[in-house]
Design an enzyme around this catalytic site. Structure first.
Site, short mmCIF file in Angstrom:
data_model
loop_
_atom_site.label_atom_id
_atom_site.label_comp_id
_atom_site.label_asym_id
_atom_site.label_seq_id
_atom_site.Cartn_x
_atom_site.Cartn_y
_atom_site.Cartn_z
CG ASP A 247 -1.97 -1.07 1.21
OD1 ASP A 247 -2.25 -2.08 0.31
OD2 ASP A 247 -2.89 -0.92 2.14
NE ARG B 264 -3.79 2.39 0.67
CZ ARG B 264 -4.03 3.53 2.15
NH1 ARG B 264 -3.47 4.62 1.90
NH2 ARG B 264 -4.24 2.35 2.94
O1 LIG Z 1 -5.56 -7.87 5.43
C1 LIG Z 1 -5.47 -6.02 5.08
O2 LIG Z 1 -5.41 -5.03 6.00
C2 LIG Z 1 -4.82 -5.58 3.65
C3 LIG Z 1 -3.76 -6.51 3.33
C4 LIG Z 1 -3.25 -5.82 1.94
O3 LIG Z 1 -4.22 -6.72 0.87
P1 LIG Z 1 -3.01 -8.05 0.18
O4 LIG Z 1 -2.63 -9.37 0.92
O5 LIG Z 1 -4.80 -8.26 -1.66
O6 LIG Z 1 -2.33 -7.29 -0.90
C5 LIG Z 1 -3.34 -4.43 1.27
O7 LIG Z 1 -2.89 -4.63 0.25
C6 LIG Z 1 -4.90 -3.84 1.97
O8 LIG Z 1 -5.20 -2.95 1.71
C7 LIG Z 1 -4.67 -4.08 3.85
C1 LIG Z 2 -5.83 -2.05 -1.32
C2 LIG Z 2 -6.64 -1.39 -0.32
O1 LIG Z 2 -7.84 -1.65 0.52
P1 LIG Z 2 -8.70 -2.88 0.24
O2 LIG Z 2 -8.12 -4.52 -0.39
O3 LIG Z 2 -9.20 -3.13 1.77
O4 LIG Z 2 -9.86 -2.34 -0.61
C3 LIG Z 2 -5.76 -0.04 0.13
O5 LIG Z 2 -6.11 1.00 0.90
O6 LIG Z 2 -5.02 0.64 -0.26
#
Ligand SMILES: O=C(O)C1=C[C@@H](OP(=O)(O)O)[C@@H](O)[C@H](O)C1
Ligand SMILES: C=C(OP(=O)(O)O)C(=O)O
Length: 407
Positions: free
Chosen positions: A291, A365
């Site tokens: 992120d 973002r």
């Molecule tokens: O478990 C979480 O809270 C998250 C895991 C991540 O996703 P991915 O595991 O799909 O990369 C991240 O990018 C997302 O914003 C939040």
């Molecule tokens: C990927 C993100 O969120 P989500 O996957 O929860 O939509 C984010 O917050 O950057």
């Protein structure tokens, strides 16, 4: 709403209070629904967390979680074990393009009753809640860690607990560890050895307990970027943060040393300070912190330094294809970006075009990562309201530290 950020300078010292982590909040909101003895403090004020709260307290047959990926994945698992409840779980147009098959297959393997309403492998899905008896399942671990966290969050309420075998490379590992740490805080027994995670069943949390959510490190990333682009000596105080965070994005503290930004913790949070300038190229693997990729790419572009970012395969299935979005928008500004399906190379550049309208592609973002460029030149951010997905007060907070923003 399109906004213009005039070329701005921020005060030498400023302070910002950010609310709780969206990731921690969405896990804890689900755990609170399972273990009502828990109380929460500093819950995120993000749209995604509000949607999670509303979904967990609704009793309708249709639940729409719009753009909230974690809510989509976590609620798929949650509704699968709500005996006697039938729910269609849906989301925005983009959510219907974000895959959910790996999670649905794992839940089906455990006995869940889930079917696709439109396209195979994607939301919306119809879930008929039932008791799950089986306790062993394997799933692919390199697509999204959210599928793994979703299963872990309901695991202690399964009659026989859960033994999860992760197949292949594991992506976004800190988010899995965050889930396990939060389970530990409420007294759930779990172990993570090699590729196997085991969670023991638990009927009730032991004692009523208040859990305080640490503020959101992904939101903090924009202030690391602002500090990096500011004059030497600029200080930004962020609260409420701690040195030993559950959030993987706290790796910002190490990463931004490269840009001459120090981060010193005190009882309230962290003080960022631009100590020196450094124009050396940057090479980073962001598999554990996807992120903050956009923030870092834009910091490098603002400073005119080149970077090679790898481990970005999950960026293609987030709010937008973030690799393509970064390339499009940085190139409009005068930069040069080469991308593959999992990496990004930014070349050294010397110019930043003025008053470029930045497309945000329904991605909070994109808006927030490009905003710090206003310290270098005037910039227009299109559909600026997208920030509410994770950080609703972002533009007001930027104004409070000296950004000149008009609609
Ligand atoms: O478990 C979480 O809270 C998250 C895991 C991540 O996703 P991915 O595991 O799909 O990369 C991240 O990018 C997302 O914003 C939040
Ligand atoms: C990927 C993100 O969120 P989500 O996957 O929860 O939509 C984010 O917050 O950057």
């Amino acid at each position: 709403m399109h906004i213009t950020l005039q070329k701005s300078t921020i005060a030498k010292q400023s302070s910002i209070q950010i609310t709780g982590s969206k990731s921690e909040s969405n896990r804890l909101l689900l755990l609170k629904a399972l273990y009502p003895e828990i109380s929460l403090d500093n819950v995120s004020n993000s749209d995604d967390s509000n949607l999670m709260t509303n979904a967990l307290s609704s009793n309708t047959g249709l639940v729409d979680i719009y753009h909230a990926g974690t809510a989509m994945r976590f609620l798929t698992a949650y509704f699968s074990v709500q005996e006697g409840r039938e729910v269609v779980l849906t989301g925005s147009k983009r959510m219907k393009e974000r895959p959910i098959e790996v999670l649905v297959e794992a839940l089906q393997e455990l006995g869940a009753d889930i079917s696709y309403v439109e396209n195979e492998g994607f939301p919306p899905i119809k879930i008929k809640g039932k008791k799950l008896i089986k306790n062993k399942v394997s799933l692919k671990a390199n697509v999204s860690s959210q599928y793994i966290s979703a299963l872990l969050l309901i695991a202690s309420k399964l009659e026989n607990g859960l033994e999860l075998t992760l197949v292949g490379d594991i992506t976004s590992v800190p988010y899995i560890k965050m889930t396990l740490s939060l389970l530990d805080e409420i007294g759930v027994d779990a172990t993570f050895n090699g590729h196997v995670i085991t969670v023991k069943p638990k009927v009730n949390a032991q004692t009523p307990k208040t859990l305080t959510v640490e503020s959101d490190w992904s939101s903090a990333s924009y202030y690391f970027s602002i500090a990096a682009i500011s004059e030497v000596g600029t200080e930004i105080r962020l609260s409420s943060y701690k040195e030993n965070s559950l959030q993987g994005d706290s790796v910002l503290v190490d990463i931004y040393k490269h840009f001459g930004v120090s981060a010193v913790f005190n009882d309230h949070g962290v003080i960022l300070k631009k100590e020196f300038s450094n124009l050396e190229p940057l090479t980073l693997d962001l598999k554990n912190a996807p992120d903050i990729a956009q923030t870092i790419a834009v910091t490098c572009f603002a400073l005119g330094i080149s970077c090679d970012l790898t481990g970005l395969h999950t960026l293609k299935i987030k709010e937008t294809d973030r690799l393509v979005a970064l390339k499009n928008e940085i190139e409009k500004l005068g930069g040069q970006v080469d991308i593959t399906d999992k990496s990004l190379h930014l070349s050294t550049s010397t110019i930043i075009n003025e008053f470029v309208p930045i497309e945000t592609y329904h991605d909070h973002r994109m808006a927030m990562a490009f905003a710090p460029l206003a310290l270098k030149t005037a910039i227009i951010i299109k559909d600026a309201e997208v920030v509410s997905k994770s950080y609703p007060t972002f533009w007001d907070d930027l104004k409070s530290i000296g950004f000149k923003i008009t609609e």
